[in-house]
Design a protein around this motif. Structure first.
Motif, PDB file in Angstrom:
ATOM      1  N   UNK A 440      55.357  -1.038 131.850  1.00  0.00           N
ATOM      2  CA  UNK A 440      55.126  -2.058 133.133  1.00  0.00           C
ATOM      3  C   UNK A 440      56.465  -2.901 133.387  1.00  0.00           C
ATOM      4  N   UNK A 441      57.017  -3.240 134.489  1.00  0.00           N
ATOM      5  CA  UNK A 441      58.156  -3.872 134.615  1.00  0.00           C
ATOM      6  C   UNK A 441      58.064  -5.117 133.976  1.00  0.00           C
ATOM      7  N   UNK A 442      59.400  -5.501 133.219  1.00  0.00           N
ATOM      8  CA  UNK A 442      59.392  -6.541 132.551  1.00  0.00           C
ATOM      9  C   UNK A 442      59.489  -8.101 133.594  1.00  0.00           C
ATOM     10  N   UNK A 443      59.863  -7.606 134.817  1.00  0.00           N
ATOM     11  CA  UNK A 443      59.963  -8.695 135.824  1.00  0.00           C
ATOM     12  C   UNK A 443      58.840  -9.222 136.280  1.00  0.00           C
ATOM     13  N   UNK A 444      57.717  -8.693 135.970  1.00  0.00           N
ATOM     14  CA  UNK A 444      56.410  -9.138 136.493  1.00  0.00           C
ATOM     15  C   UNK A 444      56.100 -10.653 136.184  1.00  0.00           C
ATOM     16  N   UNK A 445      55.715 -11.220 137.172  1.00  0.00           N
ATOM     17  CA  UNK A 445      55.145 -12.719 136.930  1.00  0.00           C
ATOM     18  C   UNK A 445      53.661 -12.993 137.331  1.00  0.00           C
ATOM     19  N   UNK A 446      52.794 -11.715 137.962  1.00  0.00           N
ATOM     20  CA  UNK A 446      51.560 -11.743 138.048  1.00  0.00           C
ATOM     21  C   UNK A 446      51.044 -10.343 137.723  1.00  0.00           C
ATOM     22  N   UNK A 447      50.179  -9.977 136.867  1.00  0.00           N
ATOM     23  CA  UNK A 447      49.601  -8.682 136.359  1.00  0.00           C
ATOM     24  C   UNK A 447      48.283  -9.003 136.734  1.00  0.00           C
ATOM     25  N   UNK A 448      47.466  -8.008 137.560  1.00  0.00           N
ATOM     26  CA  UNK A 448      45.999  -8.168 137.640  1.00  0.00           C
ATOM     27  C   UNK A 448      45.299  -6.460 137.468  1.00  0.00           C
ATOM     28  N   UNK A 449      44.658  -6.346 136.258  1.00  0.00           N
ATOM     29  CA  UNK A 449      44.032  -5.335 136.050  1.00  0.00           C
ATOM     30  C   UNK A 449      42.558  -5.550 135.763  1.00  0.00           C
ATOM     31  N   UNK A 450      41.757  -6.251 136.491  1.00  0.00           N
ATOM     32  CA  UNK A 450      40.381  -6.452 136.266  1.00  0.00           C
ATOM     33  C   UNK A 450      39.664  -5.329 136.935  1.00  0.00           C
ATOM     34  N   UNK A 451      38.359  -5.429 136.427  1.00  0.00           N
ATOM     35  CA  UNK A 451      37.411  -4.448 136.949  1.00  0.00           C
ATOM     36  C   UNK A 451      38.049  -2.956 136.699  1.00  0.00           C
ATOM     37  N   UNK A 452      38.316  -2.549 135.500  1.00  0.00           N
ATOM     38  CA  UNK A 452      38.663  -1.430 135.141  1.00  0.00           C
ATOM     39  C   UNK A 452      37.882  -0.875 133.773  1.00  0.00           C
ATOM     40  N   UNK A 453      38.195   0.077 132.940  1.00  0.00           N
ATOM     41  CA  UNK A 453      37.763   0.294 131.818  1.00  0.00           C
ATOM     42  C   UNK A 453      38.481   0.110 130.409  1.00  0.00           C
ATOM     43  N   UNK A 454      39.096  -1.030 130.688  1.00  0.00           N
ATOM     44  CA  UNK A 454      40.164  -1.239 129.440  1.00  0.00           C
ATOM     45  C   UNK A 454      39.368  -1.402 127.946  1.00  0.00           C
ATOM     46  N   UNK A 455      39.876  -0.889 127.359  1.00  0.00           N
ATOM     47  CA  UNK A 455      39.165  -1.057 125.837  1.00  0.00           C
ATOM     48  C   UNK A 455      40.148  -1.390 124.800  1.00  0.00           C
ATOM     49  N   UNK A 456      41.454  -1.316 125.288  1.00  0.00           N
ATOM     50  CA  UNK A 456      42.440  -1.631 124.252  1.00  0.00           C
ATOM     51  C   UNK A 456      43.828  -1.997 125.073  1.00  0.00           C
ATOM     52  N   UNK A 457      44.676  -2.802 124.368  1.00  0.00           N
ATOM     53  CA  UNK A 457      45.862  -3.081 124.595  1.00  0.00           C
ATOM     54  C   UNK A 457      46.775  -2.601 123.416  1.00  0.00           C
ATOM     55  N   UNK A 458      47.475  -1.600 123.573  1.00  0.00           N
ATOM     56  CA  UNK A 458      48.201  -0.759 122.692  1.00  0.00           C
ATOM     57  C   UNK A 458      49.358  -1.489 122.346  1.00  0.00           C
ATOM     58  N   UNK A 459      49.900  -1.365 121.145  1.00  0.00           N
ATOM     59  CA  UNK A 459      50.973  -1.970 120.344  1.00  0.00           C
ATOM     60  C   UNK A 459      52.328  -2.124 121.536  1.00  0.00           C
ATOM     61  N   UNK A 460      52.906  -3.115 121.624  1.00  0.00           N
ATOM     62  CA  UNK A 460      54.158  -3.093 122.608  1.00  0.00           C
ATOM     63  C   UNK A 460      53.681  -2.983 123.926  1.00  0.00           C
ATOM     64  N   UNK A 461      52.415  -3.015 124.560  1.00  0.00           N
ATOM     65  CA  UNK A 461      52.378  -2.881 125.831  1.00  0.00           C
ATOM     66  C   UNK A 461      52.809  -4.310 126.837  1.00  0.00           C
ATOM     67  N   UNK A 462      52.681  -5.405 125.985  1.00  0.00           N
ATOM     68  CA  UNK A 462      53.194  -6.596 126.671  1.00  0.00           C
ATOM     69  C   UNK A 462      54.649  -7.025 126.128  1.00  0.00           C
ATOM     70  N   UNK A 463      55.167  -6.202 125.319  1.00  0.00           N
ATOM     71  CA  UNK A 463      56.280  -7.066 124.760  1.00  0.00           C
ATOM     72  C   UNK A 463      57.477  -6.864 125.814  1.00  0.00           C
ATOM     73  N   UNK A 464      58.377  -7.945 125.820  1.00  0.00           N
ATOM     74  CA  UNK A 464      59.280  -8.278 126.900  1.00  0.00           C
ATOM     75  C   UNK A 464      59.039  -8.812 127.999  1.00  0.00           C
ATOM     76  N   UNK A 465      57.547  -9.108 128.217  1.00  0.00           N
ATOM     77  CA  UNK A 465      57.304  -9.773 129.412  1.00  0.00           C
ATOM     78  C   UNK A 465      57.153 -11.294 129.311  1.00  0.00           C
ATOM     79  N   UNK A 466      58.544 -11.996 129.204  1.00  0.00           N
ATOM     80  CA  UNK A 466      58.571 -13.152 129.172  1.00  0.00           C
ATOM     81  C   UNK A 466      58.604 -13.978 130.266  1.00  0.00           C
ATOM     82  N   UNK A 467      58.423 -13.392 131.591  1.00  0.00           N
ATOM     83  CA  UNK A 467      58.394 -13.862 132.953  1.00  0.00           C
ATOM     84  C   UNK A 467      56.799 -14.091 133.392  1.00  0.00           C
TER      85      UNK A 467
END
Length: 597
Positions: A440-467
């Motif tokens: 995922x781009x580290x430039x993101x300010x808004x991320x929407x992933x609602x209404x899926x089948x997410x059962x996990x957020x794997x290691x490092x998936x959000x690393x570096x998303x400081x914006x």
């Protein structure tokens, strides 16, 4: 819609809730792409302000008059035209009354009258004497909208600048109604019953300065003939247009805005030269017609092109080749498939920054998308796969909406977003993802992933998303142990986290300090420990409704230090929790009182 999000004290003692806690009214607004759109309602007619003062002894009863010649009789339930108007009247406001007729003697002495406002009365054609208006040699602004006229006055004075006859029942216009008016700038005829037979061939003959003409919501089947070359805005939407005659727009070099939406136009009803000579045209609206192909011969200076709500199935290679200045292209709600969009269809559109293609039949991201696009709307299609290079050339993209397609992790390449280094908003809601996509781009300010089948957020998936400021993960299958430790703490700019409608059993323990709004309703949370919000001193809203909370399982001290808290919603749990709401004075209301209020 206004939604009241009220505070619930869970029957806690009053002193345990911060004093800042109060009822907050929030307004919800969905914005789908920042696209300037022309006014759907016709442009309101500018009317001079009429000051109110009663200084003239001849001022009619219930009216206000000024020394400058302004007479205001608006909205005073007049059933007849007022008598004894001062001869020096320049502006006369009679709108919003019940006047049924105007005779010659009412107007014959008003030789200085410049503005006459008769909107929203009960005037009929039989109740108007044509000679009355003809005698008003200084009349510039005439407002007769929202009356019961079936035909226009046969003669209006040559001094006329603007005439508003909208929302009547007009079926007939005469040659001297608007003809031979050298000062005429704007005419409003929308929302009437005009058909082609009711228009004279030279309706504006001798009125060579007309700039604005609105004839929307009538019964026209063809574009009126011999329109003035000075027009820069022409509204013909919501008629019965099936065909545009050859040369209909050829003598309009100044036309900048042309609205033809909500008609019956097909590709057979126009040719490649229909719009080609409109060299000043910037906005063309052909939405909600019967087009099957993007029309050719579009004018070169076009900036905004509406083609939505047609039956467009293909875009040829040369259809858009002439519109080099195009910035907004709206193609949503059509029948487009990717394989029928030529790879060179968007070639040369170097200024195009907003492209709407949602609600089509796209099975993949179309090839050859404009390289300088900033907003790309592809939601509600049938896109099941995004390859490594499908988005690779969209370097300048800042907003991408891929929601409600058929994307799965196995068909979404891990490097699909690698080149989108300016992307700020990404919506992947309503797909079939079981984990957050990689890369995922580290430039993101808004991320929407609602209404899926997410059962996990794997290691490092959000690393570096400081914006990242807003993360929406509602309506998934997330559990606490399926989210790697410290995931939320990495999001140092996060202000909104929505984890509602998941399977969380506890409040996450690693929330970022920047958090302001936390949505946890519809989970399986059964307790709120004292330390639950220690790391979120800036939080303003906490939403925990519809969990498994009981009064005994909530440590009231968990909220005591939250001085910025405005909304605390804990009611409606599955454990039959008593619900209380704090009003603005800190007093509690029972559930029965709340329903009454």
């Amino acid at each position: 819609m206004l939604v009241e999000l009220s505070a619930s004290s869970m029957a806690f003692p009053k002193h345990s809730i911060p004093q800042a806690l109060s009822v907050l009214v929030l307004a919800g607004l969905l914005v789908l792409g920042q696209v300037p759109v022309e006014q759907e309602a016709e442009e309101p007619v500018t009317q001079p302000d009429i000051a109110v003062a009663k200084s003239d002894p001849k001022c009619p009863a219930d009216c206000s008059c000024t020394a400058e010649g302004a007479v205001d009789c608006a909205g005073v339930d007049l059933t007849e035209f007022p008598g004894e108007l001062p001869d020096t009247t320049h502006q006369l406001a009679l709108q919003n009354n019940k006047i049924e007729e105007i005779r010659v003697e009412h107007l014959s002495h008003l030789h200085q009258l410049e503005t006459l406002n008769l909107q929203n009365n009960w005037l009929t054609t039989d109740g108007l004497e044509d000679e009355g208006f003809e005698m008003l040699e200084e009349l510039a602004y005439l407002y007769l909208a929202n009356n019961k006229l079936t035909s226009a006055p046969k003669v209006l004075p040559p001094s006329l600048v603007s005439a508003d006859f909208a929302a009547n029942q007009l079926t007939k216009i005469f040659p001297y109604t608007f003809g031979y008016k050298p000062k005429l700038r704007s005419v409003y005829l929308h929302n009437n019953k005009l058909a082609d037979a009711g228009l004279p061939d030279h309706m504006f003959n001798g009125s060579d300065n007309l700039e604005i003409l609105t004839m929307s919501s009538n019964f026209l089947r063809t574009v009126p003939k011999n329109l003035p070359p000075t027009l820069y805005r022409l509204h013909l939407k919501s008629n019965k247009l099936e065909k545009i005659p050859a040369g209909a727009f050829d003598s309009m070099p100044n036309l900048r805005e042309l609205y033809l939406q909500n008609n019956l136009l097909s590709n057979d009803g126009m040719d490649n030269e229909t719009f080609s000579l409109l060299n000043s045209l910037e906005c063309l609206d052909l939405s909600n017609n019967n087009l099957s192909v993007v029309p050719k011969g579009l004018p070169r200076n076009l900036v905004l092109l509406h083609l939505e709500k047609n039956s467009i199935r293909s875009i040829p290679a040369d259809a858009l080749i002439s519109v080099r200045n195009l910035e907004y292209l709206l193609l949503h709600n059509n029948k487009l498939r990717s394989r029928f969009i030529h790879p060179a269809a968007f070639q040369g559109l170097k200024k195009l920054h907003t492209l709407h293609m949602y609600n089509n039949l796209l099975e993949r991201v179309p090839r050859g998308l404009p390289r300088r696009a900033k907003t790309l709307m592809l939601l509600h299609n049938s896109i099941a796969e995004i390859g490594r290079n499908d988005l690779a050339l969209l370097y300048t993209l800042t907003e991408l909406n891929l929601s409600y397609n058929q994307l799965s992790n196995s068909k979404l390449h891990r490097d699909a977003f690698r080149k989108l280094r300016l992307l700020e908003t990404l919506d992947l809601s309503g797909n079939a993802l079981h984990s957050l996509p990689a890369g995922l781009p580290r430039s993101l300010k808004v991320l929407e992933v609602k209404n899926n089948r997410l059962s996990s957020i794997e290691d490092g998936a959000l690393t570096g998303m400081d914006k990242l400021q807003k993360l929406i993960l509602s309506e998934n299958e997330l559990r606490l142990n399926s989210i790697y430790q410290g995931a939320w703490m990495e999001l140092s700019a996060l202000t909104t986290l929505d984890l509602s409608a998941n399977q969380l059993s506890h409040i996450p323990s690693d929330l970022p300090e920047s958090l302001e709004y936390l949505y946890l309703q519809k989970n399986r949370i059964s307790s709120i420990p004292a330390s639950a919000f220690e790391g979120t001193p800036n939080i303003k809203g906490i939403f925990l409704r519809f969990n498994r909370l009981s009064v005994d399982a909530v440590d009231e001290s968990s909220f005591a230090h939250l001085s910025n808290l405005q909304v605390l919603d804990i009611g409606g749990g599955t454990a039959d929790v008593p619900f209380r709401r704090m009003d603005m004075d800190g007093e509690e209301e029972t559930e029965e009182e709340e329903e009454t209020s």
